[in-house]
Design an enzyme around this catalytic site. Structure first.
Site, PDB file in Angstrom:
ATOM      1  N   HIS A  57      35.636  32.804  44.387  1.00  0.00           N
ATOM      2  CA  HIS A  57      34.215  33.164  44.464  1.00  0.00           C
ATOM      3  C   HIS A  57      33.473  31.933  43.927  1.00  0.00           C
ATOM      4  CE1 HIS A  57      36.172  37.122  43.800  1.00  0.00           C
ATOM      5  NE2 HIS A  57      35.190  37.629  44.513  1.00  0.00           N
ATOM      6  N   ASP A  60      33.704  31.705  40.234  1.00  0.00           N
ATOM      7  CA  ASP A  60      35.017  31.513  39.588  1.00  0.00           C
ATOM      8  C   ASP A  60      35.194  30.020  39.329  1.00  0.00           C
ATOM      9  OD1 ASP A  60      35.606  34.170  40.223  1.00  0.00           O
ATOM     10  OD2 ASP A  60      36.677  33.613  42.049  1.00  0.00           O
ATOM     11  N   MET A  91      40.219  30.224  51.480  1.00  0.00           N
ATOM     12  CA  MET A  91      39.137  31.192  51.674  1.00  0.00           C
ATOM     13  C   MET A  91      38.143  31.057  50.528  1.00  0.00           C
ATOM     14  SD  MET A  91      38.292  34.321  50.106  1.00  0.00           S
ATOM     15  CE  MET A  91      39.363  35.719  49.850  1.00  0.00           C
ATOM     16  N   GLU A 184      35.110  42.835  54.072  1.00  0.00           N
ATOM     17  CA  GLU A 184      36.092  43.600  53.283  1.00  0.00           C
ATOM     18  C   GLU A 184      35.468  44.902  52.783  1.00  0.00           C
ATOM     19  OE1 GLU A 184      37.831  41.302  50.131  1.00  0.00           O
ATOM     20  OE2 GLU A 184      38.632  43.079  49.135  1.00  0.00           O
ATOM     21  N   LYS A 186      35.476  48.709  50.851  1.00  0.00           N
ATOM     22  CA  LYS A 186      36.058  49.373  49.676  1.00  0.00           C
ATOM     23  C   LYS A 186      35.357  50.723  49.520  1.00  0.00           C
ATOM     24  CE  LYS A 186      37.013  48.382  44.828  1.00  0.00           C
ATOM     25  NZ  LYS A 186      36.926  47.324  43.809  1.00  0.00           N
ATOM     26  N   GLU A 220      42.021  45.405  52.543  1.00  0.00           N
ATOM     27  CA  GLU A 220      42.809  45.292  51.309  1.00  0.00           C
ATOM     28  C   GLU A 220      43.597  46.579  51.092  1.00  0.00           C
ATOM     29  OE1 GLU A 220      41.175  43.579  47.681  1.00  0.00           O
ATOM     30  OE2 GLU A 220      41.997  45.256  46.540  1.00  0.00           O
ATOM     31  N   HIS A 223      42.242  49.201  48.688  1.00  0.00           N
ATOM     32  CA  HIS A 223      40.974  49.831  49.027  1.00  0.00           C
ATOM     33  C   HIS A 223      41.176  51.037  49.940  1.00  0.00           C
ATOM     34  CE1 HIS A 223      38.607  45.888  48.028  1.00  0.00           C
ATOM     35  NE2 HIS A 223      39.346  46.336  47.032  1.00  0.00           N
ATOM     36  N   ASP A 248      44.130  41.139  52.296  1.00  0.00           N
ATOM     37  CA  ASP A 248      44.314  41.181  50.841  1.00  0.00           C
ATOM     38  C   ASP A 248      45.465  42.134  50.533  1.00  0.00           C
ATOM     39  OD1 ASP A 248      42.267  39.430  50.396  1.00  0.00           O
ATOM     40  OD2 ASP A 248      40.956  40.851  49.364  1.00  0.00           O
ATOM     41  N   ASP A 258      40.505  51.034  40.828  1.00  0.00           N
ATOM     42  CA  ASP A 258      41.009  49.821  41.471  1.00  0.00           C
ATOM     43  C   ASP A 258      42.097  49.171  40.617  1.00  0.00           C
ATOM     44  OD1 ASP A 258      41.050  47.906  43.398  1.00  0.00           O
ATOM     45  OD2 ASP A 258      39.261  46.853  42.732  1.00  0.00           O
ATOM     46  N   ASP A 260      44.819  47.156  41.662  1.00  0.00           N
ATOM     47  CA  ASP A 260      45.210  45.783  42.050  1.00  0.00           C
ATOM     48  C   ASP A 260      46.604  45.405  41.562  1.00  0.00           C
ATOM     49  OD1 ASP A 260      42.848  45.383  43.390  1.00  0.00           O
ATOM     50  OD2 ASP A 260      41.855  44.354  41.734  1.00  0.00           O
ATOM     51  N   ASP A 290      45.490  39.746  46.420  1.00  0.00           N
ATOM     52  CA  ASP A 290      44.299  40.062  45.616  1.00  0.00           C
ATOM     53  C   ASP A 290      44.720  41.096  44.567  1.00  0.00           C
ATOM     54  OD1 ASP A 290      41.814  40.251  44.602  1.00  0.00           O
ATOM     55  OD2 ASP A 290      40.851  41.043  46.397  1.00  0.00           O
TER      56      ASP A 290
HETATM   57  C1  XLS Z   1      37.269  43.811  44.930  1.00  0.00           C
HETATM   58  C2  XLS Z   1      37.597  42.928  46.011  1.00  0.00           C
HETATM   59  C3  XLS Z   1      37.245  41.483  45.752  1.00  0.00           C
HETATM   60  C4  XLS Z   1      37.178  40.738  47.034  1.00  0.00           C
HETATM   61  C5  XLS Z   1      36.505  39.413  46.979  1.00  0.00           C
HETATM   62  O1  XLS Z   1      37.814  44.874  44.775  1.00  0.00           O
HETATM   63  O2  XLS Z   1      38.941  43.096  46.355  1.00  0.00           O
HETATM   64  O3  XLS Z   1      38.112  40.925  44.836  1.00  0.00           O
HETATM   65  O4  XLS Z   1      38.457  40.583  47.597  1.00  0.00           O
HETATM   66  O5  XLS Z   1      35.232  39.513  46.434  1.00  0.00           O
HETATM   67 MG    MG Z   2      39.972  42.064  47.896  1.00  0.00          MG
HETATM   68 MG    MG Z   3      39.919  44.832  45.501  1.00  0.00          MG
END
Ligand code: XLS
Ligand code: MG
Ligand code: MG
Length: 390
Positions: A57, A60, A91, A184, A186, A220, A223, A248, A258, A260, A290
């Site tokens: 990002h 980041d 990316m 993306e 969610k 993802e 998600h 992702d 979430d 991850d 991710d």
């Molecule tokens: C959040 C998302 C985020 C995106 C990028 O849940 O997965 O990390 O992949 O902003």
């Molecule tokens: Mg993501």
């Molecule tokens: Mg995510």
């Protein structure tokens, strides 16, 4: 002994700066690991080995309030670290969710000034991504949504989101950035109600955009799974539409927040069928993990986490090949798939003749309803292949 499951750069595995750089902070607790700067994260990925690239990002890499000279130094140091570790930037994306200015969304905020700022912030983040070599640009609509439906007209919100995409596609074309956008979805975090909650929501939006050819999706695992949906089916729809621009990978217990998790750590069979789908359909894009290590992990365990994500993918790819070649699976599939080119052709294209033939045909419901479908046997064989039984 050579490791058959060691990833290589050719596998196109990538990690975001925010993934292995995750410090273990959650809504209830403070960080459990020291914060790493972008250079330290890239060096860590080099130590992991077999990684193709890194994603970020805008903030980041460059803090939101950094001066131009601070930004220049960060970029130089980051570029050196990438070179040293033989990693690419694959990316880039925009942080449109952390700062309080985005508390009511970005492109769909109720405040015209915030909407303009969000578009401008994205333009600058695209400049940064392009400069660092990214060709995929992800849009996760972080805070595009609401808590109370009285606060926003969702039809208007959608049209604002569409206009932002159209403007940003034109910006990419004008600057010759050659970006492909990947949207993306969610379902249920972090707003009370999220706009575009599923991959299919974005697949429906894309044909209404000014440059649909430039825009695809970035589904993802976590998600779709947090909403209890079948992730592979969302990916399949994206593949069928030729819109799987990026993916992702991580894992998630359905119905939870979430999480991850490390790829394949919670739902191994679902991960297997996902890898099989991607490999069977020759998905050739980046595979971005991710995900982040458990909050209890230290640096050494974060490295194990990153290696584990890739290793699990490579092992599942090998298992998918084994499944496709397995004698028992093939026999079962022949029994299950009762094909007839003539019958399919009858309703494959419409003609008055086809319609007449179909209307006049005799079918035996009893015979069709009584045919064997040994799906228990097929699934058990799948589970045994996953358990390493030859
Ligand atoms: C959040 C998302 C985020 C995106 C990028 O849940 O997965 O990390 O992949 O902003
Ligand atoms: Mg993501
Ligand atoms: Mg995510």
């Amino acid at each position: 002994m050579p490791d058959d499951f060691a990833p290589t750069s050719k596998d196109k595995f990538t990690f975001g700066l925010w993934t292995v750089g995750n410090s273990g902070r959650d809504p209830f607790g403070m960080p459990t690991r020291p914060a790493l700067d972008p250079v330290q994260i890239v060096d860590l990925l080099g130590e992991v080995g077999g990684v193709h690239g890194v994603n970020f990002h805008d903030n980041d890499l460059i803090p939101i309030d950094a001066s131009k000279s601070e930004a220049d130094t960060i970029k130089q140091d980051f570029s050196k670290a990438l070179k040293r570790n033989k990693l690419q930037v694959c990316m880039a994306t925009t942080n449109l969710f952390t700062d309080a200015v985005f508390r009511d969304g970005a492109f769909t905020s109720n405040d015209a000034e915030v909407r303009a700022y969000a578009v401008r912030k994205t333009m600058r983040a695209m400049d940064l991504g392009a400069e660092m070599g990214a060709r995929i640009y992800v849009f996760w609509g972080g805070r595009e949504g609401c808590e109370t439906d009285g606060s926003k007209d969702p039809v208007l919100a959608e049209s604002r989101f569409r206009k932002a995409m159209n403007f940003l596609c034109d910006y990419s074309i004008d600057r010759k950035y050659d970006f492909r956008f990947a949207l993306e979805a969610k379902p249920n975090e972090p707003r009370g109600h999220m706009f575009f909650p599923t991959t299919a929501s974005y697949l429906a939006l894309i044909p209404t955009l000014k440059h649909p050819e430039m825009v695809g999706v970035n589904p993802e695992v976590a998600h779709e799974q947090m909403a209890g949906l079948n992730f592979s089916h969302a990916v399949a729809q994206a593949l069928a539409a030729e819109k799987l621009f990026h993916i992702d990978l991580n894992d998630q217990e359905p119905g939870r927040y979430d999480q991850d998790y490390r790829f394949g750590s919670s739902n191994l069979k679902a991960a297997f069928f996902l890898v099989k789908l991607l490999e069977d359909h020759k998905y050739d894009g980046f595979k971005h993990f991710d995900a982040h290590a458990y909050r209890s992990s230290d640096r050494a365990d974060v490295i194990e986490f990153a290696r584990g994500c890739m290793r699990t993918y490579v092992i599942l790819r090998q298992r998918a090949r084994q499944w496709n070649a397995d004698k028992q699976v093939r026999t079962l599939l022949r029994q299950i798939n009762q094909d007839s080119k003539d019958l399919d052709a009858l309703w494959g294209t419409f003609s008055k003749g086809h319609a007449e033939t179909l209307l006049g045909m005799q079918f035996s419901r009893e015979k069709m309803g009584g045919k064997a479908l040994p799906y228990e046997a097929l699934d058990q064989r799948t589970v045994e292949i996953l358990m390493g039984i030859d």
